[in-house]
Design a protein around this motif. Sequence first.
Motif, short mmCIF file in Angstrom:
data_model
loop_
_atom_site.label_atom_id
_atom_site.label_comp_id
_atom_site.label_asym_id
_atom_site.label_seq_id
_atom_site.Cartn_x
_atom_site.Cartn_y
_atom_site.Cartn_z
N LEU A 191 52.01 40.55 35.43
CA LEU A 191 50.92 41.16 35.96
C LEU A 191 51.51 42.63 36.39
O LEU A 191 52.61 42.78 37.01
N ARG A 192 50.66 43.72 35.82
CA ARG A 192 51.06 44.91 36.18
C ARG A 192 49.90 45.92 36.75
O ARG A 192 48.92 45.68 36.27
N LYS A 252 52.87 44.78 49.41
CA LYS A 252 52.37 43.58 50.32
C LYS A 252 51.02 42.85 49.69
O LYS A 252 50.99 41.78 49.72
N PHE A 253 50.18 43.84 49.17
CA PHE A 253 48.97 43.28 48.38
C PHE A 253 49.38 42.27 47.35
O PHE A 253 48.69 41.27 47.13
N PHE A 254 50.29 42.42 46.59
CA PHE A 254 50.91 41.71 45.45
C PHE A 254 51.31 40.27 46.07
O PHE A 254 50.93 39.18 45.55
N THR A 255 52.05 40.53 47.35
CA THR A 255 52.60 38.85 47.79
C THR A 255 51.27 38.25 48.36
O THR A 255 51.28 36.92 47.99
N ASP A 256 50.43 38.99 49.04
CA ASP A 256 48.97 38.20 49.37
C ASP A 256 48.41 37.71 48.06
O ASP A 256 47.71 36.52 48.41
N LEU A 257 48.32 38.43 47.04
CA LEU A 257 47.69 38.17 45.70
C LEU A 257 48.11 36.88 45.07
O LEU A 257 47.51 35.74 44.99
N GLU A 258 49.64 36.66 45.04
CA GLU A 258 50.27 35.62 44.53
C GLU A 258 49.96 34.38 45.46
O GLU A 258 49.63 33.34 44.87
N THR A 268 50.88 64.80 38.50
CA THR A 268 50.67 63.81 39.25
C THR A 268 51.35 62.42 39.20
O THR A 268 52.40 62.37 38.09
N ARG A 269 51.64 61.58 40.12
CA ARG A 269 52.45 60.56 39.99
C ARG A 269 51.71 59.27 40.12
O ARG A 269 50.56 59.24 40.57
N SER A 270 52.59 58.23 39.90
CA SER A 270 51.74 56.80 39.65
C SER A 270 52.42 55.86 40.54
O SER A 270 53.92 55.99 40.52
N VAL A 271 51.93 54.85 41.15
CA VAL A 271 52.78 53.92 41.74
C VAL A 271 52.37 52.59 40.82
O VAL A 271 51.29 52.48 40.41
N VAL A 272 53.64 51.86 40.25
CA VAL A 272 53.48 50.77 39.54
C VAL A 272 54.15 49.68 40.06
O VAL A 272 55.43 49.88 40.58
N VAL A 273 53.63 48.61 40.20
CA VAL A 273 54.18 47.35 40.69
C VAL A 273 53.90 46.31 39.57
O VAL A 273 52.95 46.29 38.99
N GLU A 274 55.07 45.78 39.10
CA GLU A 274 55.12 44.49 38.22
C GLU A 274 55.66 43.31 38.48
O GLU A 274 56.60 43.65 39.24
N GLU A 334 38.70 39.65 49.11
CA GLU A 334 38.83 39.87 50.61
C GLU A 334 40.25 39.24 51.35
O GLU A 334 40.81 39.84 52.22
N GLU A 335 40.68 38.25 50.70
CA GLU A 335 41.87 37.22 51.10
C GLU A 335 43.11 38.10 50.89
O GLU A 335 43.96 37.83 51.62
N TRP A 336 43.06 38.92 50.02
CA TRP A 336 44.51 39.55 49.70
C TRP A 336 44.41 41.07 49.69
O TRP A 336 45.40 41.80 49.91
N LEU A 337 43.24 41.70 49.77
CA LEU A 337 42.99 43.10 49.63
C LEU A 337 42.12 43.63 50.81
O LEU A 337 42.66 43.96 51.86
#
Length: 136
Positions: free
Chosen positions: A99-100, A123-129, A8-14, A35-38
């Motif tokens: 943040l990972r 995209k979610f990370f950008t919105d989260l920030e 299996t593979r993983s998606v990692v964003v750090e 709700e505002e970012w995801l």
Amino acid sequence: MSNTATKTRSVVVEREVPHPPEKIWRALTQPHLIEEWLMKSDFKPVVDHRFNFRADWGAVDCQVMAVEPNKTLSYTWAAYGLESVVTWTLTPTRTGTHLRMEQSGFGPGQGQAYQGAKIGWKKFFTDLERVVGGLS
């Protein structure tokens, strides 16, 4: 010897985020902020709590696996045949937080879901920030 067909593979964003872990934790665990970012959700940071994320394209069924306030958050993420686990790790740094996010469990036949997650989480990370930056 490992069988590549079952890998299996993983998606990692750090990312380095210029905010303390406590602030990011709020955005990761408070439904009105999630709700505002995801997506809309009935999330609670309680182990075994079952919840879902809802969007116009459908829903994701989840269950909380691990909660360590301001440090680690892990939950299952099941949608459209994908059985995966999302794990957030927050590590304090001199200037804020490292943040990972890792979403693991993408099987060999789930290339489309994998590519979608790679694009989506960035995209979610950008919105989260942006959301974290707006918190007082």
